[in-house]
Design a protein around this motif. Structure first.
Motif, short mmCIF file in Angstrom:
data_model
loop_
_atom_site.label_atom_id
_atom_site.label_comp_id
_atom_site.label_asym_id
_atom_site.label_seq_id
_atom_site.Cartn_x
_atom_site.Cartn_y
_atom_site.Cartn_z
N ASN A 1 -11.21 -1.81 14.32
CA ASN A 1 -10.13 -0.56 13.98
C ASN A 1 -11.15 -0.65 12.81
OD1 ASN A 1 -8.32 1.42 15.55
ND2 ASN A 1 -7.09 0.60 13.83
N LEU A 2 -10.90 -1.34 11.77
CA LEU A 2 -11.27 -0.86 10.06
C LEU A 2 -12.90 -0.37 10.28
CD1 LEU A 2 -11.50 -1.60 7.07
CD2 LEU A 2 -11.98 -3.08 7.78
N ILE A 3 -13.72 -0.69 11.51
CA ILE A 3 -14.96 -0.78 11.08
C ILE A 3 -15.18 1.21 11.93
CG2 ILE A 3 -17.21 -0.45 12.28
CD1 ILE A 3 -16.89 -3.38 12.22
N ALA A 4 -14.01 1.31 12.92
CA ALA A 4 -13.80 2.55 13.31
C ALA A 4 -13.51 4.08 12.51
CB ALA A 4 -13.43 2.48 14.67
N MET A 5 -12.20 3.25 11.73
CA MET A 5 -11.92 3.98 11.41
C MET A 5 -13.08 4.95 9.82
SD MET A 5 -7.76 3.18 9.78
CE MET A 5 -8.07 1.29 9.91
N TRP A 6 -13.83 4.24 9.54
CA TRP A 6 -14.88 4.05 8.78
C TRP A 6 -15.89 4.91 9.50
CZ3 TRP A 6 -13.72 5.96 3.54
CH2 TRP A 6 -13.22 4.75 2.90
N GLN A 7 -15.82 4.85 10.53
CA GLN A 7 -17.05 6.02 11.41
C GLN A 7 -16.80 7.15 11.38
OE1 GLN A 7 -16.85 3.88 14.70
NE2 GLN A 7 -19.12 2.25 14.22
N VAL A 8 -15.16 7.17 11.21
CA VAL A 8 -14.50 9.50 11.41
C VAL A 8 -14.42 9.54 10.00
CG1 VAL A 8 -12.77 9.96 12.31
CG2 VAL A 8 -13.46 8.10 13.30
N LEU A 9 -14.19 8.46 9.34
CA LEU A 9 -13.82 9.37 7.35
C LEU A 9 -15.53 9.16 7.04
CD1 LEU A 9 -11.27 6.72 6.43
CD2 LEU A 9 -11.24 8.94 6.92
N GLY A 10 -16.69 8.57 7.95
CA GLY A 10 -17.80 8.61 6.84
C GLY A 10 -18.73 10.04 7.78
N LEU B 1 -20.87 -0.33 6.35
CA LEU B 1 -21.99 0.21 5.74
C LEU B 1 -23.58 0.80 5.99
CD1 LEU B 1 -23.00 -2.15 2.03
CD2 LEU B 1 -21.53 0.30 2.11
N SER B 2 -23.54 -0.43 7.21
CA SER B 2 -24.44 0.32 7.63
C SER B 2 -24.40 1.08 8.37
CB SER B 2 -24.84 -1.22 8.49
OG SER B 2 -24.30 -0.88 9.51
N ASP B 3 -22.94 1.81 9.02
CA ASP B 3 -22.39 3.32 9.37
C ASP B 3 -22.14 4.34 8.76
OD1 ASP B 3 -22.51 1.30 12.30
OD2 ASP B 3 -20.09 1.20 11.32
N LEU B 4 -22.42 3.71 7.72
CA LEU B 4 -22.34 4.58 6.15
C LEU B 4 -23.46 5.13 5.94
CD1 LEU B 4 -19.37 3.44 4.67
CD2 LEU B 4 -19.60 5.64 6.06
#
Length: 319
Positions: A120-129, A164-167
């Motif tokens: 869920n944390l990873i997903a939230m930052w994907q959306v925020l990014g 980081l790899s997503d952002l």
């Protein structure tokens, strides 16, 4: 062009980001608002005029704690909530302030350390990014406030690596802030990997705990009333900051402060000494916090009087 810059910085080595200009020097946390489950639950709703007062006082940055996890479901944020975050961030930009967007109070992740909450944390930052792809560089990301409980530094680092790899493809030169466990303890810094370009490592400082948190209702132990300011106290403070600086990495003091129940002269003495230690060691800092809606707490601004607490402001911004 940006990709080429990142490749160049990477070739210069793991501490290349220290050669970049971290935009934060003097910062204040705007807590007790968006970090609550619902803004206003804890007695404060952010006002545009308060952000203007922060800029006028000489701060260059607001750290904005947000309980994103309370507003995220089925892979998306509540649009009204995200619009409110955008509004506050827009006010900071209008005031020529940097804003550090912090994913705050994800207690379910800390309590369980579960794979579901990690995802869920990873997903939230994907959306925020994606949402903030076009945000100015004055917007900084802080991936997770104060890992603790069942989330170790190793767990946090694994999450940071994935996030980081997503952002980074869309945010190659945006400053991204990360810290270790035990509530971003100084000692956890040594367990963080070497920072990449535009990575910043953070720690929080509330030592000695029995002084800074005496009388705080969220502390389970009934801490005895105590003071601060002896030669031994100051020597210990200097040693702790020397230890932090010796980690040889870019550092940001993301939180420090004293609960109002502490003896007032010692409260102010501690604030000034910590701020000066940070500045003497070249560490940008962020005081906790701006206000708590007139309630007792960690605060520099009294909303009932609509003015700064002059002694706190002088400890932070004076000579």
């Amino acid at each position: 062009m940006l990709r080429a810059l990142i490749l160049l910085l990477s070739a210069l080595g793991p501490h290349a980001s220290t050669a970049q200009t971290f935009p934060v020097n003097r910062c204040i946390n705007m807590g007790a608002a968006l970090e609550a489950p619902i803004e206003g639950d804890w007695g404060y709703v952010i006002q545009r005029r308060h952000i203007d007062r922060i800029a006028q006082a000489g701060f260059d940055t607001i750290r904005l704690p947000v309980k994103f996890s309370a507003h995220f479901e089925n892979g998306q944020f509540d649009p009204d909530f995200l619009a409110r975050v955008d509004e506050v961030m827009g006010w900071t930009q209008d005031a020529d302030l940097n804003v550090i967007l912090v994913l705050h109070h994800y207690w379910d992740l800390m309590d369980t350390g579960s794979d579901a909450h990690k995802a869920n944390l990873i997903a939230m930052w994907q959306v925020l990014g994606q949402h903030y792809t076009d945000a100015p560089q004055s917007v900084l990301f802080e991936l997770l406030n104060e890992p603790e409980g069942n989330l170790t530094t190793a767990d946090a680092v694994a999450l940071y690596t994935t996030i980081l790899s997503d952002l980074r493809p869309a945010h190659p030169t945006r400053w991204i802030i990360m810290g270790g466990d035990q509530w971003n303890n100084i000692d956890s810094l040594a367990d963080l990997p070497d920072p990449g370009p535009f990575d910043m490592h953070t720690f929080h400082f509330y030592e000695p705990w029995q002084f800074t948190h005496q009388g705080a209702p969220h502390v389970e132990a009934d801490l005895p009333r105590s003071g601060w300011g002896s030669d031994a106290d100051r020597a210990d403070l200097a040693q702790r900051f020397a230890h932090a600086k010796a980690q040889n990495r870019p550092l940001f003091l993301g939180e420090f402060g004293v609960y109002d129940a502490a003896p007032r002269p010692d409260h102010i003495r501690w604030l000034r000494a910590v701020r000066q230690q940070a500045e003497d060691h070249g560490i940008p800092w962020c005081h906790w916090g701006f206000t708590q809606g007139g309630q007792a707490g960690f605060q520099a601004f009294d909303v009932d009087r609509d003015d700064w607490r002059a002694d706190v402001l002088d400890a932070l911004m004076g000579e």
